[in-house]
Design a protein around this motif. Structure first.
Motif, PDB file in Angstrom:
ATOM      1  N   UNK A 205       0.810  -1.210   0.000  1.00 14.08           N
ATOM      2  CA  UNK A 205       0.000   0.000   0.000  1.00 14.08           C
ATOM      3  C   UNK A 205       0.840   1.255   0.000  1.00 14.08           C
ATOM      4  N   UNK A 206       0.173   2.349   0.371  1.00 16.52           N
ATOM      5  CA  UNK A 206       0.800   3.676   0.370  1.00 16.52           C
ATOM      6  C   UNK A 206       0.454   4.376   1.681  1.00 16.52           C
ATOM      7  N   UNK A 207       1.450   5.040   2.282  1.00 22.61           N
ATOM      8  CA  UNK A 207       1.231   5.742   3.543  1.00 22.61           C
ATOM      9  C   UNK A 207       1.735   7.180   3.438  1.00 22.61           C
ATOM     10  N   UNK A 208       0.961   8.097   4.015  1.00 26.06           N
ATOM     11  CA  UNK A 208       1.306   9.523   4.037  1.00 26.06           C
ATOM     12  C   UNK A 208       1.200  10.014   5.468  1.00 26.06           C
ATOM     13  N   UNK A 209       2.274  10.620   5.979  1.00 25.31           N
ATOM     14  CA  UNK A 209       2.286  11.158   7.339  1.00 25.31           C
ATOM     15  C   UNK A 209       2.756  12.601   7.310  1.00 25.31           C
ATOM     16  N   UNK A 210       2.032  13.479   8.026  1.00 24.84           N
ATOM     17  CA  UNK A 210       2.308  14.908   8.031  1.00 24.84           C
ATOM     18  C   UNK A 210       2.174  15.410   9.466  1.00 24.84           C
ATOM     19  N   UNK A 211       3.275  15.897  10.036  1.00 23.25           N
ATOM     20  CA  UNK A 211       3.252  16.439  11.400  1.00 23.25           C
ATOM     21  C   UNK A 211       3.755  17.878  11.378  1.00 23.25           C
ATOM     22  N   UNK A 212       2.987  18.774  11.985  1.00 23.25           N
ATOM     23  CA  UNK A 212       3.394  20.170  12.059  1.00 23.25           C
ATOM     24  C   UNK A 212       3.259  20.664  13.489  1.00 23.25           C
ATOM     25  N   UNK A 213       4.306  21.345  13.961  1.00 29.12           N
ATOM     26  CA  UNK A 213       4.290  21.903  15.302  1.00 29.12           C
ATOM     27  C   UNK A 213       4.804  23.322  15.311  1.00 29.12           C
ATOM     28  N   UNK A 214       4.206  24.168  16.168  1.00 31.29           N
ATOM     29  CA  UNK A 214       4.651  25.545  16.316  1.00 31.29           C
ATOM     30  C   UNK A 214       5.136  25.752  17.730  1.00 31.29           C
ATOM     31  N   UNK A 215       6.354  26.284  17.870  1.00 29.46           N
ATOM     32  CA  UNK A 215       6.948  26.574  19.168  1.00 29.46           C
ATOM     33  C   UNK A 215       7.412  28.026  19.141  1.00 29.46           C
TER      34      UNK A 215
END
Length: 273
Positions: free
Chosen positions: A243-253
Motif C-alpha cells: 500500500x501507500x502511507x502519508x504522514x504529516x506532522x506540524x508543530x509551532x513553538x
C-alpha cells in the motif's frame, strides 16, 4: 416468513458487534519514506528535502537535502472480548535519512529544540526518529467490513546531526565540523479510524486514518492498502499487504514552525493468531 427472513438479513447487515474472541495479529514491513516539509522562523526557511531551490535567490533559504530511504516497522495488535476496555495496537517505526546540501540557513529550530546557530555550507545532515505508536480502539463488525475507532499517541524520539562549514567570520571558517548534534522528542496525539472490507477470494482493501489538529499544530496519517490473506488449516492466518502511507506532522513553538512529511509505498507480511 419471507418478511421475517428479510428483516433478519437486513438487521445482520447493519448491526455492529464487539469482538467476541481473543486474537493477536502482528506484522513487519518496509516503508519507502520520501521526506518533505520545512522548518521556518520568520523569513528564514530550510527545506528537509532537496527538491526546492537551495536559496531561492537569498541567504535566508536553504535545505538539509534529506533523501528517500526505506526503513522498517513492526506492529502487534491485541483484541479481547472484555466490554468497555479498549483493544490495543502497538507499532514501532524507524525514520532514518541522510543528506547533503550546499547551504543551510541559520536561526530556525527543528520542533523548537534543534537550534541551527548560523548558516552552514557544504553540510551533511543525519536525522533519525524512533516512533513508538500506541492505539486504543474498539472493534465493530458489520457483515461487509471490520471497523475500528479510537485514539492514540505517536511518540517520536529524534536525533539531528549536522556537519558543515561555518559562514560566520572567525568561527571555524573553512573547517568542516559538527555544529548541531541534538536529541529531541515530540508527542503526536490523534483520533483513529480503520476499515477493512470483507474478504473476496482472500483479498481485502483497507484504509487507516489518524487525525488531530489544534491551531497551527496538526498530525495527519493516512494509509491505504491491498491485503491478501492465505486461508490455511489451523489457528494461524498469514497475510501479505502492499500500500501507500502519508504522514504529516506540524508543530509551532513560539515563532518557529516545523512541518515534516513522510510518504511512499510499503510492503508487509504478517499473521493473525
Amino acid at each position: 416468513m419471507k418478511k421475517i427472513s428479510l428483516a433478519l438479513c437486513l438487521a445482520g447487515l447493519v448491526s455492529f458487534a464487539s469482538a467476541d474472541f481473543l486474537s493477536v495479529s502482528a506484522g513487519i514491513g518496509e516503508w519507502s519514506q520520501d521526506v518533505d516539509g520545512y522548518v521556518k522562523l520568520g523569513d528564514t526557511k530550510n527545506y528537509f528535502d532537496n527538491k526546492a531551490a537551495e536559496t531561492d535567490g537569498n541567504n535566508k533559504t536553504g535545505n538539509f537535502g534529506l533523501k528517500t530511504k526505506t526503513n522498517p516497522y513492526v506492529w502487534v495488535k491485541f483484541i479481547h472480548p472484555i466490554p468497555l476496555i479498549p483493544n490495543i495496537k502497538a507499532q514501532y517505526t524507524k525514520y532514518d535519512s541522510t543528506g547533503h546540501s550546499n547551504y543551510i540557513a541559520g536561526g530556525a529550530k527543528i520542533f523548537g529544540d534543534v537550534n541551527i546557530p548560523f548558516a552552514l555550507t557544504n553540510a551533511d545532515t543525519t536525522q533519525t526518529i524512533n516512533s513508538y505508536d500506541l492505539t486504543f480502539f474498539y472493534e465493530m463488525k458489520p457483515v461487509v467490513a471490520d471497523i475500528e475507532a479510537g485514539f492514540g499517541l505517536d511518540i517520536w524520539q529524534g536525533k539531528t546531526k549536522i556537519n558543515g562549514v561555518s559562514s560566520v567570520s572567525g568561527i571555524g571558517i573553512g573547517k568542516k565540523q559538527t555544529w548541531v548534534d541534538n536529541s529531541w522528542s515530540v508527542i503526536l496525539p490523534y483520533l483513529y479510524a480503520h476499515v477493512e472490507t470483507m474478504h473476496l477470494f482472500g483479498f481485502s482493501v483497507l484504509a487507516n486514518v489518524k487525525y488531530a489538529k489544534m491551531g497551527d499544530n496538526h498530525h495527519y496519517d493516512y494509509t491505504g492498502a491491498l491485503k491478501y490473506t492465505i486461508d490455511i488449516l489451523g489457528p494461524v492466518n498469514p497475510f501479505i499487504k502492499v500500500g501507500y502511507r502519508y504522514k504529516d506532522a506540524q508543530g509551532k513553538d513560539g515563532d518557529n514552525i516545523t512541518q515534516i512529511k513522510y510518504k511512499g509505498i510499503f510492503a508487509e507480511i504478517g499473521a493473525k493468531f
